[in-house]
Design a protein around this motif. Structure first.
Motif, PDB file in Angstrom:
ATOM      1  N   UNK A  88       0.836  -1.197   0.000  1.00 17.60           N
ATOM      2  CA  UNK A  88       0.000   0.000   0.000  1.00 17.60           C
ATOM      3  C   UNK A  88       0.871   1.248   0.000  1.00 17.60           C
ATOM      4  N   UNK A  89       0.453   2.231  -0.786  1.00 13.92           N
ATOM      5  CA  UNK A  89       1.182   3.487  -0.849  1.00 13.92           C
ATOM      6  C   UNK A  89       0.964   4.289   0.439  1.00 13.92           C
ATOM      7  N   UNK A  90       2.064   4.810   0.967  1.00  9.23           N
ATOM      8  CA  UNK A  90       2.010   5.715   2.113  1.00  9.23           C
ATOM      9  C   UNK A  90       2.275   7.106   1.567  1.00  9.23           C
ATOM     10  N   UNK A  91       1.328   8.011   1.798  1.00  6.67           N
ATOM     11  CA  UNK A  91       1.415   9.353   1.238  1.00  6.67           C
ATOM     12  C   UNK A  91       2.259  10.279   2.118  1.00  6.67           C
ATOM     13  N   UNK A  92       2.843  11.280   1.500  1.00  7.20           N
ATOM     14  CA  UNK A  92       3.622  12.279   2.219  1.00  7.20           C
ATOM     15  C   UNK A  92       2.681  13.137   3.051  1.00  7.20           C
ATOM     16  N   UNK A  93       3.061  13.359   4.315  1.00  8.00           N
ATOM     17  CA  UNK A  93       2.299  14.217   5.212  1.00  8.00           C
ATOM     18  C   UNK A  93       3.166  15.431   5.543  1.00  8.00           C
ATOM     19  N   UNK A  94       2.678  16.627   5.206  1.00  9.05           N
ATOM     20  CA  UNK A  94       3.363  17.879   5.518  1.00  9.05           C
ATOM     21  C   UNK A  94       2.854  18.372   6.868  1.00  9.05           C
ATOM     22  N   UNK A  95       3.770  18.795   7.741  1.00 12.19           N
ATOM     23  CA  UNK A  95       3.400  19.245   9.077  1.00 12.19           C
ATOM     24  C   UNK A  95       3.855  20.695   9.263  1.00 12.19           C
ATOM     25  N   UNK A  96       2.913  21.530   9.733  1.00 10.93           N
ATOM     26  CA  UNK A  96       3.161  22.947   9.997  1.00 10.93           C
ATOM     27  C   UNK A  96       2.665  23.253  11.410  1.00 10.93           C
ATOM     28  N   UNK A  97       3.231  24.251  12.056  1.00 10.45           N
ATOM     29  CA  UNK A  97       2.764  24.573  13.399  1.00 10.45           C
ATOM     30  C   UNK A  97       2.913  26.033  13.758  1.00 10.45           C
ATOM     31  N   UNK A  98       2.096  26.453  14.724  1.00  8.64           N
ATOM     32  CA  UNK A  98       2.126  27.807  15.248  1.00  8.64           C
ATOM     33  C   UNK A  98       1.926  27.753  16.751  1.00  8.64           C
ATOM     34  N   UNK A  99       2.596  28.671  17.469  1.00 10.08           N
ATOM     35  CA  UNK A  99       2.320  28.909  18.880  1.00 10.08           C
ATOM     36  C   UNK A  99       1.648  30.265  18.971  1.00 10.08           C
ATOM     37  N   UNK A 100       0.616  30.355  19.799  1.00 11.90           N
ATOM     38  CA  UNK A 100      -0.118  31.599  19.980  1.00 11.90           C
ATOM     39  C   UNK A 100      -0.143  31.887  21.478  1.00 11.90           C
ATOM     40  N   UNK A 101       0.258  33.094  21.823  1.00  9.45           N
ATOM     41  CA  UNK A 101       0.200  33.482  23.233  1.00  9.45           C
ATOM     42  C   UNK A 101       0.007  34.991  23.322  1.00  9.45           C
ATOM     43  N   UNK A 102      -0.980  35.395  24.100  1.00 10.69           N
ATOM     44  CA  UNK A 102      -1.240  36.809  24.300  1.00 10.69           C
ATOM     45  C   UNK A 102      -1.519  37.555  23.006  1.00 10.69           C
ATOM     46  N   UNK A 103      -2.150  36.882  22.040  1.00 14.27           N
ATOM     47  CA  UNK A 103      -2.479  37.513  20.773  1.00 14.27           C
ATOM     48  C   UNK A 103      -1.342  37.524  19.767  1.00 14.27           C
ATOM     49  N   UNK A 104      -0.179  36.993  20.138  1.00 14.28           N
ATOM     50  CA  UNK A 104       0.971  36.945  19.232  1.00 14.28           C
ATOM     51  C   UNK A 104       1.090  35.535  18.662  1.00 14.28           C
ATOM     52  N   UNK A 105       1.156  35.468  17.337  1.00 17.46           N
ATOM     53  CA  UNK A 105       1.265  34.172  16.654  1.00 17.46           C
ATOM     54  C   UNK A 105       2.690  34.013  16.152  1.00 17.46           C
ATOM     55  N   UNK A 106       3.318  32.915  16.557  1.00 16.25           N
ATOM     56  CA  UNK A 106       4.686  32.628  16.135  1.00 16.25           C
ATOM     57  C   UNK A 106       4.690  31.381  15.265  1.00 16.25           C
ATOM     58  N   UNK A 107       5.014  31.534  13.976  1.00 18.85           N
ATOM     59  CA  UNK A 107       5.125  30.360  13.116  1.00 18.85           C
ATOM     60  C   UNK A 107       6.302  29.496  13.564  1.00 18.85           C
ATOM     61  N   UNK A 108       6.147  28.203  13.459  1.00 19.35           N
ATOM     62  CA  UNK A 108       7.197  27.258  13.828  1.00 19.35           C
ATOM     63  C   UNK A 108       8.009  26.935  12.572  1.00 19.35           C
ATOM     64  N   UNK A 109       9.328  26.946  12.703  1.00 18.59           N
ATOM     65  CA  UNK A 109      10.178  26.585  11.564  1.00 18.59           C
ATOM     66  C   UNK A 109      10.176  25.078  11.377  1.00 18.59           C
ATOM     67  N   UNK A 110      10.638  24.631  10.231  1.00 16.78           N
ATOM     68  CA  UNK A 110      10.734  23.199   9.953  1.00 16.78           C
ATOM     69  C   UNK A 110      11.627  22.511  10.989  1.00 16.78           C
ATOM     70  N   UNK A 111      12.740  23.141  11.349  1.00 14.49           N
ATOM     71  CA  UNK A 111      13.661  22.551  12.330  1.00 14.49           C
ATOM     72  C   UNK A 111      12.996  22.428  13.695  1.00 14.49           C
ATOM     73  N   UNK A 112      12.256  23.476  14.103  1.00 10.99           N
ATOM     74  CA  UNK A 112      11.552  23.425  15.385  1.00 10.99           C
ATOM     75  C   UNK A 112      10.468  22.355  15.360  1.00 10.99           C
ATOM     76  N   UNK A 113       9.729  22.255  14.254  1.00 12.78           N
ATOM     77  CA  UNK A 113       8.687  21.234  14.130  1.00 12.78           C
ATOM     78  C   UNK A 113       9.297  19.840  14.196  1.00 12.78           C
ATOM     79  N   UNK A 114      10.428  19.658  13.539  1.00  9.90           N
ATOM     80  CA  UNK A 114      11.125  18.369  13.583  1.00  9.90           C
ATOM     81  C   UNK A 114      11.510  18.042  15.023  1.00  9.90           C
TER      82      UNK A 114
END
Length: 146
Positions: free
Chosen positions: A85-111
């Motif tokens: 069975x084929x296993x598909x690629x899953x892309x993962x992205x993330x954000x932290x939100x605190x006090x109204x400030x949104x911080x995108x997570x880098x690929x290295x941090x997500x890893x």
């Protein structure tokens, strides 16, 4: 409404595919809500579990710390498993939100976050077929990102 716009913008800029959003309140990491999410033909956000939007709205109103993670399952084949069975690629992205400030997570941090045993803190190998990606800036309605 802020949660709906935030979730919609997370999906709009993701790799094409099937999207799963997870909202976790960091004061209580045991509580998280996961939902399938899509942009419908009218351009509106459609959620399988509306509780995810309600929970994110509550956390934003409380100005609690929040983790927002998006998994986008692509149509690209990562590998074929032992059953053929084929296993598909899953892309993962993330954000932290605190006090109204949104911080995108880098690929290295997500890893780093995705490749640690939550119980022991020890490094673990990445899940096959998972690609950790840099997240993009998101803005809460009527506010600017930090």
């Amino acid at each position: 409404m802020r949660a709906r716009n935030l979730m919609k913008n997370a999906i709009l800029f993701a790799a094409p595919g099937i999207h799963v959003l997870t909202v976790t309140g960091l004061p209580d990491p045991e509580r998280s809500v996961t939902t399938l999410a899509a942009i419908d033909l009218a351009g509106d956000l459609a959620l399988e579990d509306p509780e995810a939007e309600q929970y994110l709205d509550e956390l934003l109103d409380e100005e609690a710390a929040v983790s927002l993670v998006l998994h986008s399952l692509s149509e690209e084949v990562a590998f074929t498993d032992a059953r053929g069975e084929d296993v598909l690629v899953k892309h993962v992205y993330g954000w932290f939100i605190e006090g109204g400030v949104i911080s995108p997570v880098t690929a290295a941090e997500a890893f780093d976050l995705g490749c640690v045993d939550p119980e022991t803190g020890d490094p673990i190998p990445p899940e096959p077929g998972v690609v950790y990606e840099d997240a993009w800036p998101l803005v809460l309605e009527g506010e600017s990102s930090g």
